[in-house]
Design a protein around this motif. Sequence first.
Motif, short mmCIF file in Angstrom:
data_model
loop_
_atom_site.label_atom_id
_atom_site.label_comp_id
_atom_site.label_asym_id
_atom_site.label_seq_id
_atom_site.Cartn_x
_atom_site.Cartn_y
_atom_site.Cartn_z
N LEU A 186 0.70 -1.26 0.04
CA LEU A 186 0.09 -0.05 -0.08
C LEU A 186 0.89 1.22 0.05
N HIS A 187 0.22 2.21 -0.38
CA HIS A 187 0.92 3.48 -0.47
C HIS A 187 1.27 4.02 0.86
N PRO A 188 2.08 5.27 1.09
CA PRO A 188 2.43 5.24 2.75
C PRO A 188 1.13 6.09 3.32
N ASN A 189 0.30 6.53 2.69
CA ASN A 189 -0.92 6.98 3.38
C ASN A 189 -2.11 6.27 3.22
N GLY A 190 -1.95 4.98 2.57
CA GLY A 190 -3.03 3.89 2.53
C GLY A 190 -4.14 4.38 1.35
N ARG B 26 -2.79 -1.59 8.02
CA ARG B 26 -1.69 -0.68 8.49
C ARG B 26 -0.12 -1.32 7.98
N GLN C 114 -3.92 -4.74 -3.54
CA GLN C 114 -4.27 -3.81 -2.38
C GLN C 114 -5.67 -4.16 -1.60
N ILE D 147 1.54 -1.36 4.65
CA ILE D 147 2.15 -0.22 4.05
C ILE D 147 3.42 -0.29 3.41
N ARG D 148 3.80 0.02 2.45
CA ARG D 148 5.37 -0.24 1.83
C ARG D 148 6.17 0.12 2.92
#
Length: 209
Positions: free
Chosen positions: A73-77, A91, A118, A94-95
């Motif tokens: 996932l992107h850092p902000n999800g 959570r 995702q 997250i990458r």
Amino acid sequence: MSDELNDNYQRAYGRSVGFGQRPALILIDFAQGYFDPACDLYAGVDDALASALRVREAAKAAGVPVILTNVVLHPNGMDGGRFFEKSKPMRYFIRGNPMGDWAKGLVPDDDELVVSKQYASAFFGTSLAATLTSLGVDSVLLTGLTTSGCVRATCVDAMQHGFRTLVVEEACGDRHPDPHRANLFDMNAKYADVVSEADTIAYLAALRA
């Protein structure tokens, strides 16, 4: 399951599809968080991983394609959408979070495909179905975590994409036996054949003949 329940479902759903001719093996989300007691993803599923690794060895010996999935996932999800919003353990995916790394003992080989996703299903929003079709695959052998989550979602989508679907019982796991057993029962009734590790390995060995 009670005899009454088994009889009820056998009457309505008692049909087996059997193994296919050109399978692929999918290892679903064997992430470190499920194996770390300090993590709230922890599920105590070492036996499931050990089983999946044995099936993987047999698949590779038979020349069967092996595909591993993970969640990244992107850092902000934001690319996790409502799944990230609803499911608190997302959570960990997250990458860069070590709980989303491969479980110890599982390292993708160069000849294996990694499909990053995702959402729960390995098919949703990925190229997996197209890849399997291009390889001439007619069936999938599913292993992974968790039985009630990403395994079940992938199972339903595999069937809906036209693949004969087999779920390897010992090679799947969940955080509690009840959802594990209930989802195996339901998948076996409606979407797939739930098969044993021993039968799966024997089938893969026969493909080598």
